[in-house]
Design a protein around this motif. Structure first.
Motif, PDB file in Angstrom:
ATOM      1  N   PRO A   5       0.822  -1.210   0.000  1.00 12.81           N
ATOM      2  CA  PRO A   5       0.000   0.000   0.000  1.00 12.81           C
ATOM      3  C   PRO A   5       0.858   1.263   0.000  1.00 12.81           C
ATOM      4  O   PRO A   5       1.867   1.339   0.700  1.00 12.81           O
ATOM      5  CB  PRO A   5      -0.798  -0.092   1.305  1.00 12.81           C
ATOM      6  N   LEU A   6       0.435   2.251  -0.771  1.00  8.23           N
ATOM      7  CA  LEU A   6       1.093   3.553  -0.791  1.00  8.23           C
ATOM      8  C   LEU A   6       0.238   4.626  -0.135  1.00  8.23           C
ATOM      9  O   LEU A   6       0.713   5.731   0.087  1.00  8.23           O
ATOM     10  CB  LEU A   6       1.425   3.969  -2.233  1.00  8.23           C
ATOM     11  N   CYS A 102      11.956   6.617 -12.058  1.00  9.75           N
ATOM     12  CA  CYS A 102      10.493   6.662 -11.940  1.00  9.75           C
ATOM     13  C   CYS A 102       9.872   7.215 -13.208  1.00  9.75           C
ATOM     14  O   CYS A 102      10.548   7.786 -14.054  1.00  9.75           O
ATOM     15  CB  CYS A 102      10.103   7.539 -10.756  1.00  9.75           C
ATOM     16  N   TRP A 103       8.572   7.047 -13.314  1.00  3.14           N
ATOM     17  CA  TRP A 103       7.774   7.692 -14.352  1.00  3.14           C
ATOM     18  C   TRP A 103       6.332   7.725 -13.861  1.00  3.14           C
ATOM     19  O   TRP A 103       5.950   6.983 -12.963  1.00  3.14           O
ATOM     20  CB  TRP A 103       7.891   6.965 -15.687  1.00  3.14           C
ATOM     21  N   VAL A 114       5.042   8.701  -6.321  1.00  6.97           N
ATOM     22  CA  VAL A 114       6.422   8.346  -6.655  1.00  6.97           C
ATOM     23  C   VAL A 114       7.301   8.437  -5.414  1.00  6.97           C
ATOM     24  O   VAL A 114       8.120   7.560  -5.158  1.00  6.97           O
ATOM     25  CB  VAL A 114       6.958   9.226  -7.804  1.00  6.97           C
ATOM     26  N   THR A 115       7.119   9.482  -4.631  1.00  4.55           N
ATOM     27  CA  THR A 115       7.916   9.627  -3.406  1.00  4.55           C
ATOM     28  C   THR A 115       7.659   8.458  -2.464  1.00  4.55           C
ATOM     29  O   THR A 115       8.606   7.869  -1.925  1.00  4.55           O
ATOM     30  CB  THR A 115       7.606  10.967  -2.717  1.00  4.55           C
ATOM     31  N   VAL A 148      11.413  15.094  -6.241  1.00  5.30           N
ATOM     32  CA  VAL A 148      11.322  13.812  -5.533  1.00  5.30           C
ATOM     33  C   VAL A 148      12.635  13.537  -4.810  1.00  5.30           C
ATOM     34  O   VAL A 148      12.643  13.171  -3.637  1.00  5.30           O
ATOM     35  CB  VAL A 148      10.960  12.648  -6.488  1.00  5.30           C
ATOM     36  N   ALA A 149      13.757  13.708  -5.499  1.00  6.23           N
ATOM     37  CA  ALA A 149      15.065  13.489  -4.866  1.00  6.23           C
ATOM     38  C   ALA A 149      15.216  14.364  -3.624  1.00  6.23           C
ATOM     39  O   ALA A 149      15.698  13.907  -2.581  1.00  6.23           O
ATOM     40  CB  ALA A 149      16.187  13.757  -5.868  1.00  6.23           C
ATOM     41  N   GLN A 150      14.775  15.600  -3.720  1.00  4.39           N
ATOM     42  CA  GLN A 150      14.856  16.502  -2.569  1.00  4.39           C
ATOM     43  C   GLN A 150      13.957  16.029  -1.431  1.00  4.39           C
ATOM     44  O   GLN A 150      14.371  16.029  -0.269  1.00  4.39           O
ATOM     45  CB  GLN A 150      14.489  17.926  -3.001  1.00  4.39           C
TER      46      GLN A 150
END
Length: 187
Positions: A5-6, A102-103, A114-115, A148-150
């Motif tokens: 689950p997200l 990701c996409w 995505v995060t 996202v990286a941040q």
């Protein structure tokens, strides 16, 4: 099939992370057709998954990498519909490193999917598998990927100027990373 689950169980929408496999090529192709405008500017394989055979080949390539423990691909489903995914672009247990990519199609944007999915991959790589370093590479023009990286707490380590050509344009590539001790401390 298993799914992680997200979203919270009581959320208005249900999102989950699950494996993507070659037998799902038809669904993957339909999704890529919806996602192409979002993905093609930055992800070369998006422009190669244009028919059933090429979509199956993309998924088979990741299945082969999963069998060799060198990569893996996962889908993100929102209310049962494939809207994006995350993957280990590379996974090297000998060196203790991996790269996550990701996409997402427009229907999945703005929900933190995505995060949330990337956090699961980081936990798997850096905690469960014991890798030391996880990287995130993005085009410097892909502001959503950079964000996202941040949000993941990664550190930008480099920008490789005009690193790769795609769609007739040479892109700068940013490299972000988090080390296992940093990730574990942040969790």
């Amino acid at each position: 099939m298993y799914a992680v689950p997200l979203t919270a169980p009581d959320a208005a929408e249900s999102a989950e992370l699950c494996p993507l496999e070659p037998w799902q090529a038809e669904e993957f192709l339909a999704h890529m057709d919806r996602a192409r405008a979002n993905t093609d500017p930055w992800i070369p394989w998006a422009s190669r998954s244009t028919d059933l055979d090429s979509a199956r080949a993309t998924l088979q390539g990741y299945a082969d990498r999963q069998a060799a423990d060198t990569g893996r691909i996962f889908g993100i489903r929102l209310d049962g519909v494939l809207v994006g995914g995350v993957m280990f672009v590379h996974f090297d247990t000998r060196m203790g490193t991996c790269e996550i990519g990701c996409w997402l199609e427009p229907a999945g944007e703005g929900r933190g999917l995505v995060t949330a999915a990337a956090r699961h991959l980081l936990d798997y790589a850096l905690v469960e598998r014991g890798l030391h370093r996880a990287e995130w590479w993005n085009s410097s023009t892909n502001l959503r990927s950079r964000a996202v990286a941040q949000r993941l707490g990664m550190t930008q380590e480099a920008t490789l100027r005009e690193y790769y050509p795609h769609n007739g344009i040479r892109h700068d590539k940013e490299i972000w990373a988090v080390l296992a001790p940093e990730w574990k401390a942040s969790r």
